[in-house]
Structure formats: structure tokens, C-alpha cells
Design an enzyme around this catalytic site. Structure first.
Site, PDB file in Angstrom:
ATOM      1  N   ASP A  12      36.836  30.657  -8.957  1.00  0.00           N
ATOM      2  CA  ASP A  12      35.678  30.639  -8.080  1.00  0.00           C
ATOM      3  C   ASP A  12      35.726  31.873  -7.179  1.00  0.00           C
ATOM      4  O   ASP A  12      36.803  32.265  -6.698  1.00  0.00           O
ATOM      5  CB  ASP A  12      35.687  29.356  -7.231  1.00  0.00           C
ATOM      6  CG  ASP A  12      34.434  29.221  -6.398  1.00  0.00           C
ATOM      7  OD1 ASP A  12      33.455  28.685  -6.922  1.00  0.00           O
ATOM      8  OD2 ASP A  12      34.440  29.656  -5.232  1.00  0.00           O
ATOM      9  N   ILE A  13      34.562  32.504  -6.975  1.00  0.00           N
ATOM     10  CA  ILE A  13      34.492  33.693  -6.133  1.00  0.00           C
ATOM     11  C   ILE A  13      34.612  33.269  -4.670  1.00  0.00           C
ATOM     12  O   ILE A  13      33.862  32.407  -4.197  1.00  0.00           O
ATOM     13  CB  ILE A  13      33.174  34.452  -6.371  1.00  0.00           C
ATOM     14  CG1 ILE A  13      33.042  34.862  -7.842  1.00  0.00           C
ATOM     15  CG2 ILE A  13      33.086  35.683  -5.473  1.00  0.00           C
ATOM     16  CD1 ILE A  13      31.712  35.477  -8.193  1.00  0.00           C
ATOM     17  N   GLU A  26      28.882  30.365  -8.857  1.00  0.00           N
ATOM     18  CA  GLU A  26      29.904  31.406  -8.816  1.00  0.00           C
ATOM     19  C   GLU A  26      31.206  30.897  -9.420  1.00  0.00           C
ATOM     20  O   GLU A  26      32.266  31.457  -9.156  1.00  0.00           O
ATOM     21  CB  GLU A  26      30.140  31.876  -7.373  1.00  0.00           C
ATOM     22  CG  GLU A  26      30.815  30.864  -6.473  1.00  0.00           C
ATOM     23  CD  GLU A  26      29.828  29.901  -5.802  1.00  0.00           C
ATOM     24  OE1 GLU A  26      30.226  29.271  -4.817  1.00  0.00           O
ATOM     25  OE2 GLU A  26      28.684  29.768  -6.267  1.00  0.00           O
TER      26      GLU A  26
END
Length: 609
Positions: free
Chosen positions: A475-476, A518
């Protein structure tokens, strides 16, 4: 207190929407006895009931009842009539929503025609009940009042409910726009519908009611159910506004205003009945493509050729008689027909032996025949013909012979070739659609659907071969802050950049997919946790080392598959490890411990991360 306030938000919104729709409908156009051409409020309430939980129905109905009562009183109706009309309106929406829920038809826009029929039938039934109740409280009871109420409410449900439900379900799925469509494309298509509808109903000189149908069909092919419901609703709004200005093609009808209004309602119902099934049936395109070859064969059997000639061969003298059409097919002037050998020579050299064998078999066995072959005209042009005939036993005044008919099927043969090419193109388009359906449109990598299928297959392979398998969910970090500071376009660029950087670090057998805004997942076939951690660390470093602005980092959770474990539990453990990485300060990896025990149905009995 917060929950109670929140619980009142949606009923309030429903009531306001109901009232606004009612006032707008009455302001746009008023029919006899104050009945609008379309009553969208019914569709608003039906959709609101279908989108909320059953426990929230009472307060939704109360909010709509208050809005209906205020609208009716504002129209100038008496208190008694207003209460009666309110009862009819609310009962109608309740009955329609209840019937749809009871028959599991609350989503009537699948590829099954039975669902569409059920939706229409239940909307008609509830409108019938509503019109009957309203007639009891109407100041001037008449069949015209009943039918006008029935058709107005039916239109409201049919036009508005699908539109709101389509948008509502899209919001719940987290995908507001139809697949492969942008807001600009949707706005452009609906703007075209508005323009054509405005042009059609701004004049009363020409009967141009067919024009909106063309644009609605275009919207259907581009937007599906959203295009059908939205397009017809736009036409309903524009045509209703035109009534107040005494404009539109319906003004050409030599009748009273009520009759014109009923005609317009019938026209809108026709648009809906034509467009919604088309939108739904587009979802069954693949099934229709598979049936195209069979349809072509049946079409060829059913098709007839207009110009048919007949001929007869006298077996005693070998003399041939042709009708005038046979001369035309052969490209010859109407004169004496050729001899038998010359008639055979008119066929293409490659077909002469085949034709002669067919005729000889019919003569020898006294039975019918048929064949397709090519003839060569004197000018050199090749024509395809179909011939069918039977053995003629003769009579006392007519010798034995062969009688047959011949058809020029050159156009048909060319048409068959085009249909084969079209079938091949349709198959290619279906294959391309399958590829698009499994690809994330922003990044070009696999989407959730494709990754899920790949993971299930990888688990099955590992189960059968006693192999290893691991996954990583990444995950960003602080992605919302990036969107807030730099904008969503920059956020999309960051997502694409992370996808590219991650892809470059993977093995050839690994699969990277985007499963959320994301959030990404990597499937590592034939890899234990150690290998997965090494590759995931390479990915983390590559993302961190990117020199693009804004710079980002990722947090990653890794989990190794345990024998007997399902994909859901494996993803859940990797996701738990991801949140452990987030809690550890982000830009790190965390490994989920293997479950201690897997139950027979794949559930984890004991699990630590």
C-alpha cells in the site's frame, strides 16, 4: 446522538428529493386535474427503499409521505384529497419495492429478459393499485383520470428507478462510472441527447419523434443501462417542458391537451421499452456471438432469391428448354438454348465433372438432385448458381426428362463471405473485451478479477504438487495526503509509477495486480516466505529510490500459504501484516506467521501475525 442524527440524513434526503421531483414535474407540465406527464417521485422512493435496509423503510416512507402531502397541498388540493393522493403515492412505492425484494428482482438489469419483465410487471401492478386508490379521492372521478395517474406513475418508476439504482449500486461498489467511460464521455453523450431532444420538441412543424430514439440508442451502446434510463429521462424532461410552451411534435395531433399528454406518455414508454432491453441484452453479447454461425445457417435456408429460372432436359433427344430467366442468369440473349454438352460446358471447368455426376446420378436412380456450382458467362464473368430438381417420369405426351430450377446466388455467396468475416471480427472483439475486462485501466496491470483467478490457480497447483506459494500486499504510504496536496492526477501518476517500479523487480512467473485505489498484491508462485520477502524488499527499495516528484514509499505485508488454506484467509493474513507494517512506521515489510492449524473448510483456527 451522532448515530441518531446520521439515521435522519437519508430519510431527509429522500423526502427532499421526493418533494423536489414532485414540484419539478408539476412545474414542467400539468395534465388534466393537476397530474404531471411523468411522476418521478415514485421512482425516487422505490429506489430509496431498495438501496436502504428493510429496518429503515418506515422512516423513509414517513419522510416521503410528508413531502407528498406538502406538494399536494401546495398544488391547491383539499386536505382530504391530499391525504388520499399521499396514501396512493406512498403505497405504490412500498408495494413495488416489496414485490421486487420478495421476488429477488430488485436488480432487474441483468442479461435475463425475465428480470426486465418482472420489473415492468411489478411497476405496473403497483401503479394500478395507486391509480385505483387515487381515484377514490379524486374530485372528478373518471377513467381518464385513472389512466393518466396510472401511466404517469408507471413512467416515473420505469424511468427514475433504474437510473438511481444504477448510480447507487455503482457508489456501493466504489465505481461510479461505467467501465471504460469517463465523465466527459458520459456528459458528451447526454449533451447530445439533450440537444436532439430540444431540437425535436422546440418545433411543431415536423413529426421528428424518431430522432431522440436514435440518440438514446447511441447512449445505450456507449453507456448501457445508464444510457437507457438517463436518455429516456432527459427526453421526458425536455418534452414535459415543451408542453408548457405548447411546443413539440405532439402538438400536431388534433386532440385535447389530455390526449396529447397521454400520447407523450405512450411515446416515452415506447422509448423505454425499446432502449432498456437493448442495454440489458448487450451484456449477453458473448452468448449471441457464439450463436451467430447457427443464425447464419438458418438465415441462408430461409432466404429466397427473387429471379428463379426453370429448365427441362429431354432424356430422349437430349434437348434442353430454358425459361427467359435462365438465359439472364447465363448472360445470354433470349434465343435457342444450347445443347446438353454446351450447357455443361457453361459451368466452371473445376465444377463440370461434379455437375455432370449429379445429373447422371439423378437420371440413373430416378431421384431428385441439388447442387451449387459456378458458371462462366460469355463475357468471362463468374456467377454462382444453385440448382435443384427432380426426375420427371413423363406422360403419354411428354417424354422422360429432368426438370429443375436454377437461382443466381452470387450476391448470397458474397453475403455469406462477409458474414463469415463479420463473425471472425466479432470473435476477435469478444477476445479483446475479455482482455480489457481483466486489465486495470489506469496502470495496465492485472485487476482484482484477474489476480483472484491467478491466485486460486496458484493455490490449486501448490496443493496438488505440495509446492510453496507466497503473496505480498503493498500500500502506498500517505496516499490521501498526496491527493490532497498535488491533486488526483498526480495521485494517478504515483499509482502508475509504483506499478512500473514494482513490475521491474518481479520474476517472470510472479503476478502484480491492483486490487484497490492505492493497494496492490503480488503473487509469488513456487516461493516461500524468504524468497517473497527478498523480492518484496527489492520492490520497496525501488519505489523509495524513485527520483520522481512527489516521492513515495510503500508498506508491505507478506504471507506464505499454508497447506489447506483458502485464498481469502491468505489475503487476510497478508493484509494484517500490512497493517502491522503501517503501525511500525511505514516503509517497512512485515511477515505474517503461519497459522498453527487449518480447519477442514479452510478457516484458520489459530493465527498470529
Amino acid at each position: 446522538m451522532g448515530k441518531s442524527v446520521y439515521a435522519l440524513v437519508w430519510p431527509t434526503a429522500t423526502g427532499l428529493a421526493y418533494y423536489a421531483a414532485a414540484v419539478t414535474a408539476l412545474a414542467l407540465t400539468k395534465g388534466q386535474d393537476g397530474i404531471a406527464t411523468v411522476w418521478p417521485s415514485s421512482g425516487v422512493l422505490v429506489a430509496a427503499l431498495l438501496l436502504c435496509r428493510r429496518e429503515a423503510w418506515p422512516i423513509q416512507l414517513i419522510a416521503a409521505a410528508v413531502a407528498s402531502l406538502v406538494a399536494n397541498l401546495g398544488l391547491g388540493n383539499s386536505v382530504g384529497a391530499s391525504l388520499g393522493f399521499t396514501l396512493a403515492n406512498v403505497a405504490e412505492s412500498f408495494i413495488c419495492a416489496w414485490l421486487l425484494m420478495r421476488n429477488n428482482a430488485e436488480r432487474p438489469f441483468s442479461a435475463r429478459s425475465a428480470d426486465i419483465a418482472a420489473f415492468f410487471l411489478m411497476a405496473s401492478l403497483s401503479s394500478f393499485v395507486s391509480a385505483s386508490l387515487a381515484s377514490l379521492f379524486a374530485p372528478n372521478q373518471s377513467p381518464v383520470f385513472w389512466f393518466s395517474w396510472f401511466s404517469t406513475d408507471l413512467l416515473g418508476i420505469l424511468l427514475v428507478t433504474p437510473l438511481i439504482l444504477t448510480v447507487g449500486w455503482s457508489v456501493k461498489r466504489g465505481r461510479l462510472l461505467p467501465r471504460h467511460q469517463t465523465i466527459g464521455q458520459i456528459a458528451g453523450m447526454f449533451a447530445l441527447v439533450v440537444a436532439v431532444a430540444a431540437f425535436t420538441f422546440s418545433q411543431s412543424k415536423f413529426p421528428l419523434l424518431f430522432l431522440p430514439m436514435l440518440t438514446i440508442l447511441a447512449a445505450v451502446f456507449r453507456l448501457g443501462v445508464l444510457g437507457a434510463a438517463g436518455g429516456v429521462l432527459i427526453v421526458a424532461i425536455v418534452s414535459s417542458a415543451a408542453i408548457t410552451m405548447h411546443s413539440g411534435p405532439e402538438a400536431l395531433i388534433d386532440a385535447d391537451p389530455m390526449t396529447r399528454s397521454l400520447f407523450l406518455q405512450f411515446y416515452l414508454l415506447s422509448l423505454f421499452a425499446a432502449s432498456l432491453p437493448i442495454a440489458v441484452l448487450l451484456g449477453a453479447r458473448r452468448r449471441l456471438v457464439n450463436q451467430i454461425s447457427e443464425n447464419i445457417r438458418l438465415l441462408q435456408l430461409a432466404e429466397t432469391v427473387a429471379n428463379v429460372g426453370h429448365w427441362r432436359l429431354d432424356l430422349t433427344t437430349q434437348a434442353i428448354s430454358w425459361s427467359p430467366e435462365v438465359f439472364k442468369i447465363h448472360g445470354m440473349h433470349d434465343a435457342s438454348p444450347p445443347a446438353y454438352d454446351a450447357a455443361i460446358d457453361a459451368y466452371h471447368p473445376d465444377d463440370q465433372g461434379f455437375v455432370q455426376a449429379k445429373l447422371a446420378d439423378a437420371i440413373d436412380h430416378h431421384r431428385g438432385f441439388e447442387f451449387r456450382a459456378r458458371i462462366v458467362r460469355p463475357c468471362g464473368q463468374i456467377r454462382y448458381v444453385f440448382s435443384r430438381g427432380e426426375f420427371d417420369g413423363g406422360t403419354s405426351d411428354r417424354p422422360l426428362g429432368l426438370f429443375g430450377v436454377i437461382q443466381d446466388i452470387t450476391t448470397q455467396v458474397a453475403y455469406e463471405e462477409k458474414l463469415r468475416e463479420a463473425a471472425e471480427l466479432a470473435a476477435q472483439a469478444a477476445d479483446q473485451a475479455q482482455i480489457l475486462a481483466e486489465t486495470d485501466q489506469l496502470t495496465g496491470i492485472a485487476n482484482r478479477r484477474r489476480v483472484t483467478v491467478f491466485l486460486e490457480k496458484a493455490i490449486a497447483d501448490a496443493q496438488s504438487s505440495n509446492g510453496t506459494l507466497s503473496i505480498a500486499v503493498l500500500d502506498i504510504d500517505h496516499f490521501k495526503a498526496i491527493n490532497d496536496r498535488y491533486g488526483h492526477m498526480a495521485g494517478d501518476q504515483v499509482i502508475c509509477r509504483v506499478a512500473t517500479d514494482a513490475s521491474r523487480q518481479l520474476r517472470s512467473d510472479d503476478m502484480l495486480g491492483r486490487i484497490g485505489g492505492e493497494e496492490f498484491v503480488i503473487v509469488f508462485p513456487h516461493a516461500d516466505a524468504y524468497i517473497a520477502m527478498m523480492i518484496a524488499e527489492r520492490v520497496r527499495k525501488a519505489v523509495e529510490a524513485s527520483h520522481s516528484n512527489p516521492s513515495v514509499t510503500i508498506s508491505t505485508g507478506v504471507a506464505q500459504w499454508a497447506r489447506g488454506e483458502t485464498s481469502d484467509s491468505l489475503l487476510r493474513r497478508a493484509d494484517d501484516a500490512l497493517y502491522a507494517a503501517k503501525r511500525a512506521g511505514r516503509n517497512v515489510l512485515r511477515l505474517s506467521a503461519k497459522p498453527h492449524r487449518i480447519l477442514f473448510d479452510g478457516r484458520i483456527a489459530e493465527n498470529t501475525a
